[in-house]
Design a protein around this motif. Structure first.
Motif, mmCIF file in Angstrom:
data_model
loop_
_atom_site.group_PDB
_atom_site.id
_atom_site.type_symbol
_atom_site.label_atom_id
_atom_site.label_comp_id
_atom_site.label_asym_id
_atom_site.label_seq_id
_atom_site.Cartn_x
_atom_site.Cartn_y
_atom_site.Cartn_z
ATOM 1 N N ILE A 1 34.977 18.919 -15.597
ATOM 2 C CA ILE A 1 33.756 18.689 -14.832
ATOM 3 C C ILE A 1 34.073 17.820 -13.616
ATOM 4 O O ILE A 1 34.855 16.863 -13.694
ATOM 5 C CB ILE A 1 32.680 17.986 -15.683
ATOM 6 N N LEU A 2 33.455 18.146 -12.487
ATOM 7 C CA LEU A 2 33.561 17.325 -11.274
ATOM 8 C C LEU A 2 32.149 16.935 -10.845
ATOM 9 O O LEU A 2 31.270 17.799 -10.709
ATOM 10 C CB LEU A 2 34.264 18.092 -10.165
ATOM 11 N N PHE A 3 31.941 15.631 -10.656
ATOM 12 C CA PHE A 3 30.711 15.113 -10.069
ATOM 13 C C PHE A 3 31.065 14.469 -8.732
ATOM 14 O O PHE A 3 32.040 13.709 -8.634
ATOM 15 C CB PHE A 3 30.078 14.050 -10.977
ATOM 16 N N SER A 4 30.273 14.753 -7.702
ATOM 17 C CA SER A 4 30.419 14.027 -6.436
ATOM 18 C C SER A 4 29.042 13.586 -5.978
ATOM 19 O O SER A 4 28.041 14.286 -6.198
ATOM 20 C CB SER A 4 31.082 14.909 -5.373
ATOM 21 N N ASP A 5 29.002 12.430 -5.337
ATOM 22 C CA ASP A 5 27.717 11.857 -4.942
ATOM 23 C C ASP A 5 27.906 11.130 -3.622
ATOM 24 O O ASP A 5 28.973 10.545 -3.352
ATOM 25 C CB ASP A 5 27.232 10.882 -6.029
ATOM 26 N N ILE A 6 26.871 11.154 -2.788
ATOM 27 C CA ILE A 6 26.921 10.464 -1.500
ATOM 28 C C ILE A 6 26.518 9.008 -1.698
ATOM 29 O O ILE A 6 25.478 8.709 -2.311
ATOM 30 C CB ILE A 6 25.989 11.141 -0.478
ATOM 31 N N ARG A 7 27.309 8.094 -1.188
ATOM 32 C CA ARG A 7 27.026 6.664 -1.307
ATOM 33 C C ARG A 7 25.848 6.284 -0.395
ATOM 34 O O ARG A 7 25.791 6.689 0.767
ATOM 35 C CB ARG A 7 28.254 5.845 -0.903
ATOM 36 N N GLY A 8 24.914 5.535 -0.954
ATOM 37 C CA GLY A 8 23.801 5.020 -0.155
ATOM 38 C C GLY A 8 22.837 6.073 0.330
ATOM 39 O O GLY A 8 22.166 5.880 1.354
ATOM 40 N N VAL B 1 45.403 24.801 -15.998
ATOM 41 C CA VAL B 1 45.090 25.365 -14.683
ATOM 42 C C VAL B 1 43.691 24.948 -14.248
ATOM 43 O O VAL B 1 43.462 24.596 -13.083
ATOM 44 C CB VAL B 1 45.219 26.902 -14.716
ATOM 45 N N ASP B 2 42.739 24.982 -15.182
ATOM 46 C CA ASP B 2 41.369 24.573 -14.843
ATOM 47 C C ASP B 2 41.353 23.134 -14.336
ATOM 48 O O ASP B 2 40.735 22.824 -13.309
ATOM 49 C CB ASP B 2 40.462 24.695 -16.066
ATOM 50 N N ALA B 3 42.026 22.254 -15.066
ATOM 51 C CA ALA B 3 42.046 20.845 -14.671
ATOM 52 C C ALA B 3 42.738 20.665 -13.323
ATOM 53 O O ALA B 3 42.299 19.874 -12.477
ATOM 54 C CB ALA B 3 42.743 20.012 -15.750
ATOM 55 N N ARG B 4 43.818 21.414 -13.120
ATOM 56 C CA ARG B 4 44.538 21.307 -11.840
ATOM 57 C C ARG B 4 43.639 21.702 -10.671
ATOM 58 O O ARG B 4 43.622 21.049 -9.624
ATOM 59 C CB ARG B 4 45.792 22.175 -11.877
ATOM 60 N N HIS B 5 42.877 22.780 -10.848
ATOM 61 C CA HIS B 5 41.983 23.218 -9.773
ATOM 62 C C HIS B 5 40.904 22.174 -9.502
ATOM 63 O O HIS B 5 40.530 21.941 -8.339
ATOM 64 C CB HIS B 5 41.335 24.550 -10.147
ATOM 65 N N ALA B 6 40.400 21.549 -10.547
ATOM 66 C CA ALA B 6 39.355 20.547 -10.360
ATOM 67 C C ALA B 6 39.876 19.343 -9.582
ATOM 68 O O ALA B 6 39.236 18.867 -8.634
ATOM 69 C CB ALA B 6 38.805 20.114 -11.722
ATOM 70 N N VAL B 7 41.047 18.825 -9.979
ATOM 71 C CA VAL B 7 41.620 17.671 -9.286
ATOM 72 C C VAL B 7 41.989 18.051 -7.854
ATOM 73 O O VAL B 7 41.793 17.271 -6.914
ATOM 74 C CB VAL B 7 42.841 17.138 -10.057
ATOM 75 N N SER B 8 42.509 19.259 -7.669
ATOM 76 C CA SER B 8 42.842 19.719 -6.323
ATOM 77 C C SER B 8 41.602 19.779 -5.444
ATOM 78 O O SER B 8 41.638 19.407 -4.267
ATOM 79 C CB SER B 8 43.506 21.095 -6.399
ATOM 80 N N ALA B 9 40.480 20.241 -6.015
ATOM 81 C CA ALA B 9 39.234 20.285 -5.251
ATOM 82 C C ALA B 9 38.816 18.876 -4.836
ATOM 83 O O ALA B 9 38.400 18.649 -3.686
ATOM 84 C CB ALA B 9 38.138 20.946 -6.081
ATOM 85 N N VAL C 1 39.601 9.749 -12.222
ATOM 86 C CA VAL C 1 39.919 10.865 -13.118
ATOM 87 C C VAL C 1 40.072 10.334 -14.532
ATOM 88 O O VAL C 1 40.764 9.322 -14.761
ATOM 89 C CB VAL C 1 41.217 11.579 -12.670
ATOM 90 N N GLY C 2 39.420 11.010 -15.486
ATOM 91 C CA GLY C 2 39.519 10.613 -16.881
ATOM 92 C C GLY C 2 40.877 10.930 -17.477
ATOM 93 O O GLY C 2 41.645 11.746 -16.955
ATOM 94 N N GLU C 3 41.165 10.272 -18.620
ATOM 95 C CA GLU C 3 42.507 10.356 -19.193
ATOM 96 C C GLU C 3 42.875 11.770 -19.642
ATOM 97 O O GLU C 3 44.038 12.181 -19.540
ATOM 98 C CB GLU C 3 42.639 9.386 -20.375
ATOM 99 N N GLU C 4 41.920 12.550 -20.152
ATOM 100 C CA GLU C 4 42.248 13.903 -20.606
ATOM 101 C C GLU C 4 42.634 14.798 -19.426
ATOM 102 O O GLU C 4 43.574 15.591 -19.515
ATOM 103 C CB GLU C 4 41.069 14.507 -21.377
ATOM 104 N N ALA C 5 41.927 14.677 -18.335
ATOM 105 C CA ALA C 5 42.275 15.455 -17.145
ATOM 106 C C ALA C 5 43.621 15.012 -16.580
ATOM 107 O O ALA C 5 44.423 15.832 -16.119
ATOM 108 C CB ALA C 5 41.178 15.321 -16.089
ATOM 109 N N GLU C 6 43.879 13.699 -16.648
ATOM 110 C CA GLU C 6 45.169 13.194 -16.151
ATOM 111 C C GLU C 6 46.331 13.722 -16.982
ATOM 112 O O GLU C 6 47.371 14.102 -16.446
ATOM 113 C CB GLU C 6 45.139 11.665 -16.152
ATOM 114 N N LYS C 7 46.160 13.768 -18.302
ATOM 115 C CA LYS C 7 47.227 14.279 -19.166
ATOM 116 C C LYS C 7 47.573 15.727 -18.825
ATOM 117 O O LYS C 7 48.737 16.135 -18.857
ATOM 118 C CB LYS C 7 46.803 14.183 -20.631
ATOM 119 N N LEU C 8 46.548 16.502 -18.517
ATOM 120 C CA LEU C 8 46.760 17.923 -18.233
ATOM 121 C C LEU C 8 47.393 18.170 -16.871
ATOM 122 O O LEU C 8 47.970 19.243 -16.638
ATOM 123 C CB LEU C 8 45.423 18.674 -18.309
ATOM 124 N N THR C 9 47.305 17.196 -15.968
ATOM 125 C CA THR C 9 47.730 17.450 -14.577
ATOM 126 C C THR C 9 48.764 16.465 -14.068
ATOM 127 O O THR C 9 49.075 16.469 -12.881
ATOM 128 C CB THR C 9 46.499 17.405 -13.646
#
Length: 704
Positions: free
Chosen positions: A448-455, A512-520, A594-602
């Motif tokens: 999962i990827l969440f992005s938010d605009i500050r302020g 691969v899924d995790a790699r694409h998410a971090v790359s995004a 990045v959470g630890e599970e995503a880091e382990k995968l990538t």
């Protein structure tokens, strides 16, 4: 547009039939069948059949004596060997040789019992020794063949065929029937495949071809003449371009015996000559092999010396194995048959895989039948018309049907894309069973990827609504474009926040899924910087900053909501943690966590910096959180290993040592690093008031 698509869909079968008939009509036109590409294609298919047929040994009744490089130079013979032979002494003179050499060769071979000797030369010019050679030719006139030749000459821009016979000094009374043509005529693609065994000057001269039928084919090819003298009588095909030479194999099928060795007694008595017994009752072809003669012809098996081509033609006549062609009616019927089979498959078989298998099977069957006809039936089927009908009509039928399906699919997808993510639309259209299972809900690993605009809340209070919406749309276009490019599913917009997922509608594997998410997430950094740079001169646009959280975990995927308003989404602790990571970026002054599970995968694809071991509110088990620095195409920062060593000392309660290391890292970074400053403050506090004995190095995050 929709009307046109509907018309094409209704008339699809008729359109395919019309295209098939037009294709067949093209195969009957002169301009196509005489084009260079067509002729090259037909020639290549014929050559493939030659190559697929098993090679056979040389004809046992034909031997080849060649004038090779060693024959011209005589560098493999000792001076005393040359001195012992008058013929070798004459061969020391520059080319062309004294014709007494050929007389000596003829006498030597005839004395060995050769039945026919063929000289693959056109002795057009008069030279020394013609008289001696002429007498030898007259002596063996019933058992010898020499050459004549057609050659092209251009006069006033017009091409004429010139016929060149041996010079008159060689033709004594009674020797008229020793002359045979040496020509081998090439197909339009410059490859020699066919034998023309009888012809006339009228046939070979374009300006006289209209009179050709009135004149006999009174010129015979050298190979045919030699075969007649050898066998007593052979049936030579008439003037016809369909007589394919039955090539037994590539160059070298016939061993070349160097001519000079005929005149060295110790070599003559040894194998393979064996005192001349090798030539007994044989046809012996004497011809040029050395490179200086440039007598090399392109054949289905590649380059081949002219004398060996003559030997291949002689073998074809002696074995009555010339390959023929069917007539025009058969060719038309064959093309129509292939067209009919293709149309039947395209129009009546709707299963895509079965259609492709049947089309492939038809093509293979046709090619195998062509090879069998060639190998066993000595028949060269013309394949280009039938294959052209098959390939063009079959390809059009498949592509046309596919295009119509894609137009319909795109129309449906365009409607769906307005309401659901592109990946969800693709799943609905391409994998209905998987989507139906997802509607019922299932657990699966997702990134999962969440992005938010500050302020953003402050911005809404102070900005013009229309201008803010326009800016948001520009921002979303960039960020969502990156998500889609990396194969993610846009799950939803939550105000100014973006929620995306990898592995919900389809998965290429959790790594691969995790790699694409971090790359995004990484790509969003420069994309936002570029967009801010465009906005800096616009008073209607404010500079934006974002926070991004990426987490991998098991979530529930399903269709959630009210019967009148459903939403395909993901939910669960993995989603919540991604949102909390995004929120935590503000506290750690970072843009991506990045959470630890995503880091382990990538971790093999990206460089990470450990941020903290966090215990989120409502959680008991701490989570290792990382900041992503770059992918591994870039070198890691020089300070990274020292920083992680400082973290290790901090969690090991070695706070004084950790301070020294964090200060060194901060200095190497250049100062002002928030994480180093944060840890330096914690270490100082823990030195004054140590943490409890059960402290595991984690830090409780009070905010959600």
């Amino acid at each position: 547009m929709n009307t046109m698509v509907k018309f094409l869909t209704q008339r699809a079968k008729a359109i395919v039939v019309v295209v098939g008939l037009l294709t067949f009509g093209l195969t009957q036109t002169h301009w196509l069948t005489t084009s260079a590409l067509w002729e090259k294609g037909e020639g290549a298919l014929i050559d493939r059949r030659y190559g697929n047929r098993a090679a056979r040994p040389a004809h046992p009744d034909i031997k080849l004596v060649g004038i090779e490089n060693s024959t011209i130079a005589l560098d493999e013979l000792a001076p005393e060997e040359i001195a012992a032979s008058p013929a070798l002494q004459l061969m020391q003179a520059p080319w062309p040789w004294d014709r007494r050499v050929y007389a000596a060769v003829l006498e030597k071979l005839m004395a060995s019992g050769a039945r026919v000797v063929v000289f693959d030369f056109v002795f057009a010019a008069e030279t020394e020794g013609d008289g001696v050679f002429a007498q030898a030719l007259q002596k063996y006139q019933d058992r010898v063949v020499i050459g004549s030749q057609f050659s092209s000459e251009e006069t006033s821009g017009e091409v004429f065929q010139k016929y060149t016979a041996p010079n008159a000094q060689l033709l004594l009374p009674g020797t008229d029937d020793i002359i045979g043509m040496v020509n081998v005529w090439a197909d339009p693609d410059e490859i020699e495949r066919r034998g023309r065994y009888r012809t006339s000057i009228e046939h070979e001269t374009p300006q006289l071809q209209k009179f050709a039928e009135k004149y006999p084919d009174n010129l015979i090819h050298m190979s045919a003449l030699a075969a007649e003298k050898f066998a007593g009588h052979v049936d030579t095909p008439p003037y016809d371009h369909g007589n394919f030479i039955d090539f037994r194999g590539p160059a070298g099928t016939y061993d070349v015996l160097p001519l000079e060795k005929l005149f060295v007694d110790k070599l003559w008595q040894a194998p393979p000559f064996n005192g001349g017994r090798i030539f007994r009752d044989k046809i012996v072809v004497v011809g040029p092999i050395a490179e200086i003669f440039h007598d090399v012809h392109e054949t289905p098996f590649g380059p081949m010396p002219g004398p060996e081509v003559q030997a291949q033609m002689m073998a074809t006549i002696l074995d009555h194995s010339s390959l023929g062609e069917p007539g025009p009616v058969f060719n038309v019927a064959l093309a129509l048959l292939m067209l009919g089979l293709t149309l039947a498959i395209c129009l009546w078989i709707h299963h895509a895989l079965l259609k492709m298998l049947l089309l492939a099977g038809t093509a293979v069957t046709f090619l195998v039948a062509g090879q069998l006809a060639f190998t066993r039936g000595h028949c060269v089927l013309p394949m280009m018309p039938a294959l052209f009908c098959f390939m063009t009509t079959g390809s059009f039928g498949v592509v046309f049907q596919f295009a119509l399906e894609q137009i319909e699919r795109r129309r449906y997808r365009n409607v769906l894309d307005r309401y659901v993510s592109k990946n969800v639309a693709r799943t609905i259209l391409d994998d209905k069973r998987s989507f139906e299972e997802a509607l019922r809900g299932r657990k699966q690993p997702v990134t999962i990827l969440f992005s938010d605009i500050r302020g953003f809340t402050t911005m809404t209070e102070n900005s013009d609504a229309g201008k803010l919406v326009a800016q948001l749309n520009e921002y979303f276009a960039d960020m969502v474009g990156i998500v889609l490019q990396e194969g993610g599913t846009l799950q939803k917009f939550i105000g100014d926040a973006i929620m995306a997922a990898w592995g919900d509608t389809h998965s290429d594997g959790v790594e691969v899924d995790a790699r694409h998410a971090v790359s995004a997430a990484l790509q969003m950094r420069p994309a936002l910087a570029k967009r801010n740079d465009r906005w800096k001169d616009s008073p209607d646009r404010a500079k934006l900053a974002i926070g991004i959280g990426v987490n991998h975990g098991e979530v529930i995927v399903g269709n959630i909501g009210h019967p009148q308003r459903m939403e395909f989404t993901v939910l669960g602790d993995g989603v919540n943690l991604a949102a909390r990571l995004e929120s935590a970026t503000k506290q750690f002054h970072m843009d991506i966590l990045v959470g630890e599970e995503a880091e382990k995968l990538t971790r093999d694809q990206f460089f990470y910096r450990a941020v903290d071991l966090l215990t989120f509110k409502g959680k008991t088990k701490p989570v290792e959180v990382f900041g992503v620095l770059s992918d591994r195409s870039q070198p890691p920062p020089a300070w990274l290993s020292a920083y992680h060593e400082a973290i290790k000392r901090y969690r090991g309660r070695q706070f004084a040592e950790a301070i020294v290391r964090f200060e060194a890292v901060q200095k190497e970074i250049g100062g002002g690093d928030f994480l180093c400053t944060m840890y330096l403050g914690r270490c100082a506090d823990y030195i004054k008031q140590p943490p409890p004995e059960n402290w595991d190095g984690s830090h409780a995050l009070s905010e959600k």
